[in-house]
Enzyme design. Structure first.
Site, PDB file in Angstrom:
ATOM      1  N   HIS A  82      35.094 -50.813  14.402  1.00 50.38           N
ATOM      2  CA  HIS A  82      34.641 -52.151  14.033  1.00 50.38           C
ATOM      3  C   HIS A  82      35.375 -53.190  14.862  1.00 50.38           C
ATOM      4  O   HIS A  82      36.589 -53.113  15.022  1.00 50.38           O
ATOM      5  CB  HIS A  82      34.905 -52.414  12.543  1.00 50.38           C
ATOM      6  CG  HIS A  82      34.551 -53.809  12.125  1.00 50.38           C
ATOM      7  ND1 HIS A  82      33.244 -54.195  11.892  1.00 50.38           N
ATOM      8  CD2 HIS A  82      35.310 -54.914  11.937  1.00 50.38           C
ATOM      9  CE1 HIS A  82      33.224 -55.479  11.570  1.00 50.38           C
ATOM     10  NE2 HIS A  82      34.465 -55.940  11.591  1.00 50.38           N
ATOM     11  N   SER A 183      37.187 -58.634   2.773  1.00 49.04           N
ATOM     12  CA  SER A 183      35.764 -58.807   3.065  1.00 49.04           C
ATOM     13  C   SER A 183      35.312 -57.806   4.145  1.00 49.04           C
ATOM     14  O   SER A 183      34.333 -57.071   3.969  1.00 49.04           O
ATOM     15  CB  SER A 183      35.554 -60.254   3.526  1.00 49.04           C
ATOM     16  OG  SER A 183      34.317 -60.420   4.134  1.00 49.04           O
TER      17      SER A 183
END
Ligand code: URA
Length: 433
Positions: A82, A183
């Site tokens: 990511h 998050s």
């Protein structure tokens, strides 16, 4: 349990319990806790922070608020990568096939999304016929057979985060390390990989502008991943200037293909190998990072990484003629040169301004409804530290119109010059485990 007591505890700097955090996330997701109480708690978190334990509980509660992708039908150790986002970031198209080329399964869920250029799926849509709407079975089969598949995100991953992120956006509480870390990690953890490699960008074009903040974010995300049972590594990499030379959708696919075919574009090749090396060590294909790096380099040079990319594109319906001959990828009708305004050295290519210029050209979306133009973009001709004479072309805008004044101004402003050669800058700042 009462929400007001949780707010008061956090306001007074106390550590919340797992039960209190679960109560908040469940209640907020269901709508039994109103926005004004959630806002008050977010602001208290913004000022008083969260312990690492609280951050992990918050993340787990957000994961549990929705669907979790089950990758158990895919054999092998699944490692996800990511990036916290940057300009010209086409690393997925290099690292994914590279890792797949040594047998590590890469099951990538990606979005379209807002940004300076499109997201991973938009970039892949530059390849005629490419289909990212895969059923779960086709997605699983493709990863099992070809080791790489990329599908558009479906399902309801971490809905609590979606709701809270929207609230943070309008309450001045985005910029909080535990809230950002929770998050990002809630979505990654819900995506089902066994291990995670994070590329945390730092610099003018990154979410985190300073090394200190990038390190703090990386530390928090790595600790969350490890606390919740997924081995996680973060690489902090420079985003003061765009990655590579191409910014846009088709443009970035073209440049990734060049690297997959062995072209030495230094920052791109370096970062793709860095991330792939950590991924393959986590997957236990190689014993050490050094060993992995050397072996993976061979696959960039011997065509195996490109072959893995080609096979993946073909399996998802993409026209492989377009990647064998990249001149067949979409392009723009107008090419506008940007010239150096001074003689000297390039001392800055502000990534953020270049990103905005690309968006003005139509490479990205400002709102969800905007259409992407796949052929537009920017090619940098000069980067940080390069010598230039006044009038040299430093960048080319690929545009649908013959003027593109707004973009031109932004790119001109992005380039800054110095009379002496600027100091060499670190590119990979740190690896955190
Ligand atoms: N990206 C996310 O997904 N969440 C944040 O809070 C910030 C950036």
């Amino acid at each position: 349990m009462r929400m007001v007591d949780i707010i008061i505890d956090k306001r007074n700097g106390k550590e919340l319990s797992k039960q209190e955090i679960d109560f908040f996330i469940e209640g907020y997701t269901k709508g039994t806790i109103p926005d004004y109480q959630a806002s008050a708690l977010l602001m208290a978190i913004y000022f008083n922070g969260m312990t690492q334990k609280e951050t992990a509980w918050l993340t787990q509660a957000m994961v549990d608020s929705g669907e979790q992708i089950d990758l158990s039908a895919i054999s092998g150790h699944k490692v996800d990568k990511h990036s916290t986002g940057g300009v010209g970031d086409k690393i997925t198209f290099i690292t994914g096939p590279l890792v797949a080329s040594v047998g590590v399964p890469v099951a990538k869920m990606s979005g379209r999304g807002l940004g300076h250029t499109g997201g991973t799926i938009d970039k892949l849509d530059s390849i005629q016929g490419f289909n990212s709407s895969l059923t779960k079975n086709v997605f699983t089969d493709n990863v099992n057979k070809f080791k790489l598949a990329v599908a558009g995100q479906t399902g309801n991953l971490a809905p609590a985060d979606k709701k809270l992120y929207a609230l943070r956006d309008v309450t001045g509480t985005i910029d909080s390390i535990p809230l950002i870390a929770g998050s990002i990690m809630s979505k990654k953890l819900a995506s089902g990989a066994d291990s995670i490699v994070l590329d945390v960008k730092t610099g003018s074009g990154a979410f985190m502008k300073t090394i200190e903040k990038s390190e703090a974010l990386a530390r928090s995300m790595v600790d969350i991943g490890n606390a919740l049972g997924r081995q996680t590594i973060a690489v902090i990499s420079d985003m003061n200037q765009p990655l590579g030379y191409e910014i846009g959708n088709a443009n970035e696919i073209k440049e990734a293909i060049a690297v997959l075919n062995g072209k030495h574009i230094p920052d791109l090749r370096r970062l793709a190998l860095e991330l792939a090396a950590h991924m393959t060590v986590l997957a236990e294909v190689y014993p050490t990072y050094e060993n992995a790096y050397l072996e993976l380099e061979k696959n960039l040079d011997n065509g195996k990484a490109f072959h893995a990319f080609r096979t993946f594109v073909e399996a998802q319906g993409g026209n492989t003629d377009r990647i064998d001959d990249v001149t067949q990828l979409p392009s723009a009708p107008h090419h506008i040169e940007v010239k150096a305004e001074e003689t000297g050295y390039v001392s800055d290519v502000d990534a953020e301004l270049i990103g905005v210029a690309a968006m003005y050209l139509g490479a990205g979306r400002a709102t969800k409804e905007d259409e992407i133009s796949h052929g537009v973009g920017i090619t940098l001709q000069k980067k940080y530290g390069d010598k230039v004479d006044r009038g040299d072309v430093v960048a080319i805008l690929h545009s649908n119109t013959d003027k593109a004044t707004d973009s031109l101004e932004k790119v001109k402003a992005a380039y800054r010059y110095s009379t002496s050669k600027p100091d060499k800058r670190a590119f990979i700042h740190k690896v955190m485990k």
